[in-house]
Design a protein around this motif. Structure first.
Motif, mmCIF file in Angstrom:
data_model
loop_
_atom_site.group_PDB
_atom_site.id
_atom_site.type_symbol
_atom_site.label_atom_id
_atom_site.label_comp_id
_atom_site.label_asym_id
_atom_site.label_seq_id
_atom_site.Cartn_x
_atom_site.Cartn_y
_atom_site.Cartn_z
ATOM 1 N N ALA A 120 16.178 9.571 -15.329
ATOM 2 C CA ALA A 120 16.934 10.232 -16.514
ATOM 3 C C ALA A 120 16.426 11.231 -17.021
ATOM 4 O O ALA A 120 17.109 11.993 -17.722
ATOM 5 N N ASP A 121 15.165 11.510 -16.681
ATOM 6 C CA ASP A 121 14.656 12.805 -17.247
ATOM 7 C C ASP A 121 14.125 13.868 -16.392
ATOM 8 O O ASP A 121 13.693 15.048 -16.717
ATOM 9 N N GLY A 122 14.791 13.638 -15.303
ATOM 10 C CA GLY A 122 15.110 14.603 -14.325
ATOM 11 C C GLY A 122 13.803 14.643 -13.347
ATOM 12 O O GLY A 122 13.473 15.679 -12.720
ATOM 13 N N HIS A 123 13.084 13.887 -13.389
ATOM 14 C CA HIS A 123 12.106 13.625 -12.404
ATOM 15 C C HIS A 123 12.246 12.827 -11.152
ATOM 16 O O HIS A 123 12.946 11.890 -11.189
ATOM 17 N N PRO A 124 11.799 13.474 -10.098
ATOM 18 C CA PRO A 124 11.967 12.583 -8.702
ATOM 19 C C PRO A 124 11.349 11.277 -8.644
ATOM 20 O O PRO A 124 10.255 11.129 -9.262
ATOM 21 N N CYS A 125 11.954 10.356 -8.195
ATOM 22 C CA CYS A 125 11.546 8.868 -8.131
ATOM 23 C C CYS A 125 10.659 8.896 -6.930
ATOM 24 O O CYS A 125 10.412 9.655 -6.032
ATOM 25 N N GLY A 126 10.025 7.686 -7.051
ATOM 26 C CA GLY A 126 9.218 7.069 -5.889
ATOM 27 C C GLY A 126 9.830 6.054 -4.888
ATOM 28 O O GLY A 126 10.982 5.647 -5.289
ATOM 29 N N PHE B 77 10.862 12.313 -0.186
ATOM 30 C CA PHE B 77 11.166 13.760 -0.612
ATOM 31 C C PHE B 77 12.450 13.580 -0.703
ATOM 32 O O PHE B 77 12.928 14.666 -1.416
ATOM 33 N N ARG B 78 13.555 12.680 -0.419
ATOM 34 C CA ARG B 78 14.885 12.790 -0.732
ATOM 35 C C ARG B 78 15.314 12.090 -1.810
ATOM 36 O O ARG B 78 16.397 11.581 -2.126
ATOM 37 N N ALA B 79 14.330 11.543 -2.487
ATOM 38 C CA ALA B 79 14.501 10.583 -3.572
ATOM 39 C C ALA B 79 15.445 11.212 -4.761
ATOM 40 O O ALA B 79 15.229 12.402 -4.975
ATOM 41 N N PRO B 80 16.067 10.222 -5.367
ATOM 42 C CA PRO B 80 17.070 10.747 -6.594
ATOM 43 C C PRO B 80 16.239 10.995 -7.761
ATOM 44 O O PRO B 80 14.952 10.622 -7.784
ATOM 45 N N MET B 81 16.561 11.634 -8.643
ATOM 46 C CA MET B 81 15.923 12.185 -10.069
ATOM 47 C C MET B 81 16.292 10.941 -10.943
ATOM 48 O O MET B 81 17.355 10.131 -10.996
ATOM 49 N N ALA C 199 6.500 9.830 -3.829
ATOM 50 C CA ALA C 199 5.569 8.923 -2.998
ATOM 51 C C ALA C 199 6.379 7.817 -2.314
ATOM 52 O O ALA C 199 7.182 7.120 -3.048
ATOM 53 N N THR C 200 5.999 7.206 -1.068
ATOM 54 C CA THR C 200 6.407 6.182 -0.475
ATOM 55 C C THR C 200 5.181 5.063 -0.250
ATOM 56 O O THR C 200 4.410 5.290 -0.043
ATOM 57 N N TYR C 201 5.952 3.797 -0.676
ATOM 58 C CA TYR C 201 5.250 2.516 -0.860
ATOM 59 C C TYR C 201 5.514 1.565 -0.058
ATOM 60 O O TYR C 201 6.929 1.451 0.247
ATOM 61 N N ILE C 202 4.773 0.790 0.922
ATOM 62 C CA ILE C 202 5.310 -0.163 1.937
ATOM 63 C C ILE C 202 4.894 -1.603 1.260
ATOM 64 O O ILE C 202 3.672 -1.923 1.150
ATOM 65 N N GLN D 235 0.936 -1.106 0.107
ATOM 66 C CA GLN D 235 0.086 -0.040 -0.028
ATOM 67 C C GLN D 235 0.950 1.138 -0.094
ATOM 68 O O GLN D 235 1.979 1.380 0.322
ATOM 69 N N LYS D 236 0.213 2.262 -0.369
ATOM 70 C CA LYS D 236 0.864 3.897 -0.108
ATOM 71 C C LYS D 236 0.653 4.197 1.091
ATOM 72 O O LYS D 236 -0.268 4.290 1.674
ATOM 73 N N ASN D 237 1.828 4.647 1.586
ATOM 74 C CA ASN D 237 1.947 5.537 2.715
ATOM 75 C C ASN D 237 2.183 7.000 2.744
ATOM 76 O O ASN D 237 3.086 7.511 2.302
ATOM 77 N N ILE D 238 0.769 7.562 2.912
ATOM 78 C CA ILE D 238 0.773 9.102 2.630
ATOM 79 C C ILE D 238 1.541 9.743 3.784
ATOM 80 O O ILE D 238 1.894 10.838 3.611
#
Length: 515
Positions: free
Chosen positions: A45-51, A39-43, A116-119, A30-33
């Motif tokens: 290849a297209d420069g978008h933040p990861c999940g 929020f410290r995820a790397p980018m 976004a963070t998922y467990i 599930q997703k943990n809101i």
């Protein structure tokens, strides 16, 4: 029996969902809101933040595959897996179990969102009495292992697999390019089954040699060496290529059979060609490339790629010399302005002639041919070349060609065809009809010019018309053509002439014939 087993296996997988793995199952996803770790995820290849996928498990040694960015972080009982936004699947590997694929749609996740963070919580699937071990060793160590058509990642890196499988029959397939595949059916139950497989090599051996010893050898676009290469290769079609800078590449496709040993020789590579454009001021000057006259400026010539020595020189001008590098299929242009030789006492006349003033050109042509005719030339060949040079720049050269000195000049510069062309009009002039002996000697000069070019038949025609002045030339021609008897007869005719000044030379030629 095997078809029935595959059907039962498929039904079992479907009953547990796509996430089922023989070793792990998904306990929750599930997703943990409320978790801000992403929020410290790397980018990506297209420069978008990861999940962030947090994989929680009590089992160590997990590996992950998918659209993963950066290194997986191994926390206590938890793996942090950063994935690019839009990812929809994660593969989980373990050295003791079959691989597991987690499809996010099956759990209502859809796709990963940025920041976004998922467990994802995993638990080990318990087989109880049906759980059985399989220890497999494969050679070569890079061979691929499939169990029931499922690819098993070799996490050990040494060809050793230690797996737990359900009780029953399993198809084990081991394969590697260049080896015969091995397929075995294993029945697992209590205890541990051992399977050791060494594949039979069917590799061919290929040796590639290039006659251009410094050329780079490529096999299937992979650099193998310089000049030659020898090694094992998979049977089938392969692209063989030899490359070298400034040469045309040689690309060929060969076919080689299993266990065949073959040597393939690539011929000498051809130099790639480029174009060289040479312009001079003044124009219409002889251009020399690598010691050979290639035309008059401006000119465009095709040359082999590489360095070339370009020079230009003409009468009354300071010679120009330059090194030029031409790459294959390139067009290289070089232009230069010639300087006048200030030490030459006729510099002003040369300036007028190169600027196209016809009177200056005519004066130079007539003056120099006069030196040749009167025997006052200090350098007969050089003066002949210059007199012809100016004659051919004159707008009406036919006005000057009625002078017999041009016959000798054209013979000396190696153009007997032109000398022969102007011979008869000059000879047949009214004032020359009483000088036939002189013109016979001119015909001998033309014959000698043909003889130097090894045009023996044309030379013979001229020598025959030269009468006594052509006897020695006829002997030389027939000697070159292999008619020794006829050659000797003409040499003897020379010796019978009272006023022939080349008797010593002819006697030596006769002596050489007898030997």
């Amino acid at each position: 029996m095997l078809k029935r087993r595959y059907l039962l296996l498929l039904l079992t997988i479907m009953s547990f969902g796509i996430s089922f793995s023989q070793g792990f199952k998904v306990k929750g996803f599930q997703k943990n809101i409320n978790d801000g770790s992403a929020f410290r995820a790397p980018m990506d290849a297209d420069g978008h933040p990861c999940g962030l996928i947090k994989v929680r498990t009590d089992n160590a040694g997990l590996k992950f595959k998918g659209n993963i960015v950066g290194e997986v972080e191994n926390k206590t009982n938890e793996y942090w897996v950063f994935m690019a936004p839009g990812s929809r699947q994660l593969n989980i590997l373990h050295p003791n179990f079959l691989p597991m694929s987690v499809d996010f749609d099956a759990y209502g996740i859809g796709e990963v969102s940025s920041k976004a963070t998922y467990i994802l919580t995993l638990s080990e699937q318990k087989y109880n009495k049906e759980k059985s071990g399989l220890v497999t060793t494969v050679k070569p160590e890079t061979a691929a292992l499939y169990i029931d058509d499922v690819f098993i990642e070799n996490l050990s890196g040494n060809g050793l697999y230690q797996l737990y499988l359900p009780k029953g029959e399993h198809v084990c397939r081991i394969e590697q390019k260049g080896y015969r595949p091995n397929v075995q059916v294993m029945t697992t139950g209590k205890g541990t089954q051992n399977l050791n497989v060494e594949l039979e090599s069917v590799m061919a051996e290929l040796e590639v040699k290039c006659k251009t010893g410094t050329a780079e050898i490529y096999v299937d676009r992979e650099l193998k060496g310089n000049g030659s290469w020898k090694g094992p290769i998979i049977a089938g079609e392969h692209q063989i290529e030899a490359r070298q800078q400034n040469f045309e590449s040689n690309i060929q496709t060969i076919s080689i059979s299993e266990k065949e040993s073959r040597t393939f020789v690539i011929p000498e590579l051809k130099r790639s060609m480029g174009k060289l454009i040479v312009k001079t001021m003044p124009s219409n000057l002889p251009v020399i490339v690598d010691g050979k006259t290639v035309g008059t400026s401006p000119c465009t010539i095709e040359v082999e790629s590489g360095k070339h020595y370009v020079s230009c020189s003409s009468y009354g001008l300071v010679p120009f010399r330059s090194d030029v590098e031409v790459n294959g299929n390139d067009v290289k242009a070089i232009s230069f302005t010639m300087e006048y030789d200030k030490e030459n006492w006729r510099m002003e006349q040369y300036k007028k002639a190169y600027n196209g003033e016809m009177e200056a050109i005519k004066d130079l042509a007539e003056t120099i041919i006069g030196w040749i005719y009167r025997g006052s030339s200090r350098n007969l060949l050089q003066d002949s070349k210059e007199s012809v040079f100016w004659l051919e720049r004159y707008s009406r050269p036919e006005e000057l060609l009625d002078f017999e000195g041009w016959i000798s000049a054209y013979c000396l510069v190696g153009n007997p065809e032109k000398a022969l062309q102007i011979y008869y009009p000059i000879k047949n002039k009214e004032e020359n009809r009483g000088r036939l002996l002189l013109f016979e000697s001119y015909m001998a000069d033309i014959g000698n010019a043909f003889l130097k070019q090894k045009k023996y038949d044309k030379a013979i025609q001229c020598f025959e018309k030269a009468e006594k002045y052509g006897y020695e030339g006829l002997g030389d021609c027939y000697r070159a053509k292999g008619n020794i008897q006829l050659s000797a007869s003409y040499y003897r005719k020379c010796l019978n002439l009272d006023d022939y000044d080349g008797k010593n030379r002819v006697e030596k030629k006769l002596k050489d014939l007898r030997q």
